[in-house]
Every structure is written in structure tokens, then in C-alpha cells.
Design a protein around this motif. Structure first.
Motif, short mmCIF file in Angstrom:
data_model
loop_
_atom_site.label_atom_id
_atom_site.label_comp_id
_atom_site.label_asym_id
_atom_site.label_seq_id
_atom_site.Cartn_x
_atom_site.Cartn_y
_atom_site.Cartn_z
N ARG A 295 -21.68 -56.46 19.84
CA ARG A 295 -22.05 -57.85 20.15
C ARG A 295 -23.38 -58.21 19.50
N ALA A 296 -24.33 -57.29 19.54
CA ALA A 296 -25.63 -57.57 18.95
C ALA A 296 -25.53 -57.75 17.44
N ARG A 297 -24.70 -56.94 16.78
CA ARG A 297 -24.50 -57.11 15.34
C ARG A 297 -23.82 -58.44 15.03
N ARG A 298 -22.82 -58.77 15.83
CA ARG A 298 -22.08 -60.02 15.60
C ARG A 298 -22.95 -61.24 15.81
N ASP A 299 -23.74 -61.23 16.90
CA ASP A 299 -24.53 -62.42 17.24
C ASP A 299 -25.96 -62.35 16.73
N ASN A 300 -26.29 -61.25 16.04
CA ASN A 300 -27.65 -61.08 15.51
C ASN A 300 -28.68 -61.19 16.64
N ARG A 301 -28.43 -60.42 17.71
CA ARG A 301 -29.29 -60.44 18.88
C ARG A 301 -29.90 -59.05 19.11
N MET A 302 -30.83 -58.99 20.05
CA MET A 302 -31.52 -57.76 20.39
C MET A 302 -30.99 -57.23 21.73
N PHE A 303 -30.95 -55.93 21.87
CA PHE A 303 -30.69 -55.33 23.19
C PHE A 303 -31.59 -54.11 23.34
N ALA A 304 -31.80 -53.74 24.61
CA ALA A 304 -32.70 -52.62 24.92
C ALA A 304 -31.94 -51.54 25.67
N LEU A 305 -32.32 -50.30 25.40
CA LEU A 305 -31.76 -49.15 26.10
C LEU A 305 -32.87 -48.50 26.91
N LEU A 306 -32.67 -48.36 28.22
CA LEU A 306 -33.67 -47.78 29.11
C LEU A 306 -33.15 -46.48 29.68
N TYR A 307 -33.91 -45.41 29.51
CA TYR A 307 -33.61 -44.13 30.14
C TYR A 307 -34.56 -43.96 31.32
N ILE A 308 -34.00 -43.60 32.49
CA ILE A 308 -34.79 -43.55 33.72
C ILE A 308 -34.65 -42.16 34.34
N ASP A 309 -35.79 -41.60 34.73
CA ASP A 309 -35.80 -40.32 35.43
C ASP A 309 -36.69 -40.46 36.66
N LEU A 310 -36.19 -39.95 37.80
CA LEU A 310 -36.94 -40.07 39.05
C LEU A 310 -38.05 -39.01 39.11
N ASP A 311 -39.21 -39.43 39.58
CA ASP A 311 -40.34 -38.52 39.74
C ASP A 311 -40.30 -37.94 41.16
N ARG A 312 -40.55 -36.65 41.28
CA ARG A 312 -40.65 -35.93 42.55
C ARG A 312 -39.32 -35.86 43.31
N PHE A 313 -38.22 -36.17 42.63
CA PHE A 313 -36.93 -36.10 43.33
C PHE A 313 -36.53 -34.64 43.63
N LYS A 314 -36.80 -33.74 42.70
CA LYS A 314 -36.41 -32.34 42.89
C LYS A 314 -37.05 -31.76 44.13
N HIS A 315 -38.28 -32.12 44.39
CA HIS A 315 -38.98 -31.60 45.57
C HIS A 315 -38.28 -32.08 46.85
N ILE A 316 -37.91 -33.37 46.88
CA ILE A 316 -37.21 -33.91 48.06
C ILE A 316 -35.86 -33.24 48.23
#
Length: 470
Positions: A295-316
Motif C-alpha cells: 500500500r505504501a508503494r502504491r500510494d507513495n506513503r510512509m509507514f512505521a514499524l515499532l518493535y516493543i519489549d517489556l522492561d522487568r517482565f522476566k523478574h515478575i
């Protein structure tokens, strides 16, 4: 008496018979026998006509019997006139006999072709044999039809027969049981009574076009039962043709595949959704990422990719157990989802890792705003099974097409930015940067809100300070 029995001195009237008594008796006895025979034939014919009322030409038989009777009468008068000269009576009888004989002769010739057409005994035997074979075939067909009728009546498949207009003429018990209708409620009605209104009209158009061409059709329809419940039907329809090849009826055999459809949906969810958080899994995430790229190539638009990791989850998770950890992951997933637009995607990649696709961005700052909102949402306190918990999120961001136009590279860059955010102190987001050293981003507190997010966007756009984002 002797004189009466003696014919030596008797001279017959009109016939001398050579004056020989032997010749006289020859004629008298012969005529008498002929009379007896001729009189017996009409009675036999009369008995036949009375017993066989189905004869086509009984009038001809009656006429022929009259003719024979008159012939016998002429022979009787021949004997009579040997001794009694009643020649007028004899002549009248002969005249009537002549008329009867002429009528018989005149009528029998036109009737002869019809009489010839009457089958002979051999022909009747052959016809009877042929009829016996036809009757046997009919009996076999009747037995087959009875078997098929019983098979349809006891079949678990739903069967209906309609005319060429789609009017139902037959439905088996399984169809009534499956749809909830009684037979009297279906007969005489069109099959559209089962329509749900949700099936694509193009499917119906293809169905009727295929059937009108004399071909069978198979497909799936979403129908409605009498009580209003929807059900998926796997349908097979075949046209029924007469001896000339014209379509007279349609036979439809269907099965309720709702459970199969539900199973397919379950399998699909297991294949593309995380069973714990019910968010898209890694497979569906990759598919959505490819769609976002197209879609971004077709419409010449921008998109973002977010990678998320939880902090201190392993301890819990290690200290409080997996049950508390799983509930925490579910809550984090819901918080992430609530911060996104309906067109965005949040997925759980595994463990405490999540990913977000933000499509149709006007500028990189929009990714910063949403990243900030996600950090704030995750950082808010949790209460799980009586435990007050606190986790935060580190987020890495890569942009299409600024960072790269390849999916694998965008994923690598987002993952790299995630570790830059963790190295910078966690609980914050970071753009991908080519700078060799990690760049620490100021963490916007909930009190600073959008003002601090704007500051971060400005900082991210200053290469000298933040490592090359321009």
C-alpha cells in the motif's frame, strides 16, 4: 306306409334326378346335412359375439352369420320343393340370400386390410414377450425408484428437488430437520425462502448461469433456518433432463458445514493469532507488514514499524509465576491496542515482545507521538491477582521508505533501535540510527505529555544531537 317309403313310382316336381331313387336320396341327405351345418354356424358366431364384447368387427360376424343362415335355408327349401312346389318361397329366400351375400362380399374387401393387420398368434406371442420384457424393466425401475426414495428419505444429506423455476417439489426429512421447516411449509415455495441475505449475489448469478447451461454446480452458501439461525451449506446441484435433453428439474444435495467452518476459523485463529493475548502472531504480522509495504508503494506513503519489549517482565514472571505473567501480557496487549487506530496492527511476536505497524503516516513525528502514547500506557500501574505491578516498554522504530524499502531490513532496523532504547535506559522509544554509539532519548513523563513528545521528535530530527535522523 310301404307305399310312402317306396319311391319307385314317385316323380319329383321340377327335378327328375334321372328317375333314380338313389340320386334323389343323395341330394336330400346332402342338403339336410348342409342345412344342419349351416344352421349351427350362425349360433356359434352369435355365442362368440355375445361372449367377446371387445371384438372390433362383430357387426361383420353378425352379417356373415345371417348369410350362412340364409344359405342353410336355401338348402332346406331345396329339400322342401322336391315334394312341395313352393317355388315362389324358394325364390324369395334365394333373393334375400343373394342380397346378403352381395352385402357381405362388398363389405369384406374394404375390411380385409384391417383384418390382415390383426396380429397373428406368433406375432401376439412376440408382442407378449416384448411386453413381458418391458414390464420387467418397469418393475426393475420401480424397485430402483423405491430404493432411491427410501435412500433419500433415510439419508443424512439434505435433498430437495425443484422445477426449473426453483419451486420446491420434494424435500427429504433430513432437509426439514436441518432447516427447521415442515414439508408443507417448503413445498410450492421457491428456494429463496432459505436465503440469508449475506451471500454474495455474484455467487447466485454464477449458480443459475451454470445450471441453465446444463452443467452441475457446487459451492458454499450462507443460508438461514426457520428460527433465524444462519448456517453454512455445502451445496451440489445437478440438472435433470428429459429424453430430448431439455431440463425439467434440479436436484440439490446439501450438508450443514457450520461446524467445519467454525473449525476452519479456529484453525485460522490458531495459525494467525496468539492464543494468549488473541493478538496477531508473527505469521499474520509478517503478512500485514507485506500488505502495508504494498500500500505504501502504491500510494507513495510512509509507514512505521515499532518493535516493543517489556522492561522487568522476566523478574515478575519468575517471582510471581506464569499465571500472573500471562495475565500481565494480556493486559499489556489490550493497552497497546487501545492506543492505536483501527487501521494499525499490534502483534505479539512471542514472550514479552510485541510489534506495531503504523500505516499512512504524514511525517515521522506521528510515530513519535504514538510511541510516546504506548510507553505511557504500558508504564501505568497494574493490579493482577492482588499484586501491584509495574512494567515499562522499550520501543524501536524504523520508517519506510526513509530507513529502507525492504521488509527484512526494516525489521532488523527496528530491532536495532529497540536495543538502542534499552541501552539508553529503557522506558522510552528510539528511532533507528546509523550512528555507532547509542543515543539516549529523554523519557517524556505523563505530566509533560505531548510537549515532550514534540521535543523528542525535534531531537530525533537533529543529526548532530541524535545520530543522523534527518
Amino acid at each position: 306306409m310301404a307305399e310312402l317309403l317306396s319311391f319307385s313310382h314317385f316323380m319329383p316336381h321340377g327335378n327328375c334326378y334321372l328317375w333314380l331313387p338313389s340320386v334323389l336320396w343323395l341330394h336330400v341327405v346332402s342338403d339336410g346335412l348342409i342345412v344342419l351345418s349351416y344352421y349351427s354356424i350362425p349360433f356359434a358366431i352369435l355365442a362368440l359375439v355375445r361372449r367377446r364384447t371387445d371384438l372390433q368387427f362383430d357387426w361383420m360376424l353378425r352379417l356373415f352369420g345371417l348369410f350362412i343362415f340364409l344359405c342353410g335355408t336355401t338348402h332346406l327349401l331345396a329339400i322342401w320343393t322336391t315334394w312341395v312346389p313352393d317355388y315362389w318361397l324358394s325364390g324369395l329366400v334365394k333373393a334375400v340370400t343373394a342380397l346378403a351375400s352381395m352385402a357381405t362380399a362388398a363389405l369384406i374387401w374394404p375390411l380385409l386390410p384391417k383384418l390382415v393387420a390383426i396380429p397373428s398368434a406368433r406375432q401376439l406371442l412376440a408382442i407378449n414377450q416384448e411386453l413381458a420384457e418391458i414390464l420387467e424393466k418397469h418393475r426393475a425401475t420401480e424397485c430402483e425408484l423405491r430404493t432411491l426414495s427410501l435412500a433419500m428419505a433415510h439419508s443424512s444429506s439434505m435433498v430437495i428437488i425443484t422445477d426449473i423455476q426453483g419451486v420446491i417439489e420434494y424435500c427429504n426429512p433430513a432437509f426439514c430437520q436441518g432447516t427447521g421447516y415442515e414439508e408443507r411449509e417448503l413445498l410450492g415455495h421457491k428456494v429463496s425462502i432459505l436465503g440469508s441475505g449475506f451471500t454474495d449475489p455474484a455467487i447466485y448469478q454464477d449458480l443459475w448461469r451454470t445450471l441453465s447451461e446444463g452443467r452441475s454446480w457446487q459451492g458454499e452458501l450462507l443460508d438461514r433456518k426457520k428460527n433465524g439461525d444462519l448456517y453454512w451449506s455445502m451445496l451440489y446441484i445437478a440438472p435433470v433432463k428429459d429424453g430430448d435433453g431439455a431440463i425439467t428439474h434440479y436436484v440439490a444435495v446439501s450438508h450443514d458445514i457450520s461446524e467445519l467452518k467454525n473449525s476452519e476459523e479456529t484453525i485460522r485463529r490458531l495459525a494467525f493469532y496468539d492464543p494468549l493475548t488473541e493478538l496477531p502472531n508473527r505469521a499474520l504480522f509478517k503478512e500485514r507488514l507485506e500488505q502495508a509495504l504494498l500500500r505504501a508503494r502504491r500510494d507513495n506513503r510512509m509507514f512505521a514499524l515499532l518493535y516493543i519489549d517489556l522492561d522487568r517482565f522476566k523478574h515478575i514472571n519468575d517471582s510471581l509465576g506464569h499465571i500472573v505473567g500471562d495475565k500481565l501480557l494480556i493486559e499489556v496487549g489490550q493497552r497497546l491496542k487501545r492506543q492505536l487506530r483501527g487501521t494499525d496492527t499490534v502483534a505479539r511476536l512471542g514472550g514479552d515482545e510485541f510489534a506495531v505497524i503504523l500505516g499512512d503516516l504524514a511525517d515521522p513525528g506521528m510515530a513519535a507521538e504514538i510511541g510516546h502514547a504506548l510507553c505511557v500506557a504500558v508504564d501505568s500501574p497494574y493490579s493482577i491477582d492482588g499484586h501491584a505491578l509495574s512494567v515499562s516498554a522499550s520501543i524501536g522504530i524504523s520508517l519506510y521508505p526513509e530507513d529502507h524499502i525492504d521488509i527484512e531490513e526494516l525489521i532488523r532496523m527496528a530491532d536495532n533501535a529497540l536495543y538502542r532504547a534499552k541501552d539508553a535506559g529503557r522506558n522510552q522509544f528510539a528511532y533507528y540510527s546509523k550512528a555507532p554509539d547509542p543515543v539516549r532519548l529523554e523519557w517524556p513523563t505523563p505530566e509533560t505529555g505531548r510537549t515532550q513528545a514534540h521535543t523528542n521528535r525535534m531531537a530525533a530530527s537533529a543529526p548532530a544531537q541524535m545520530g543522523g535522523r534527518s
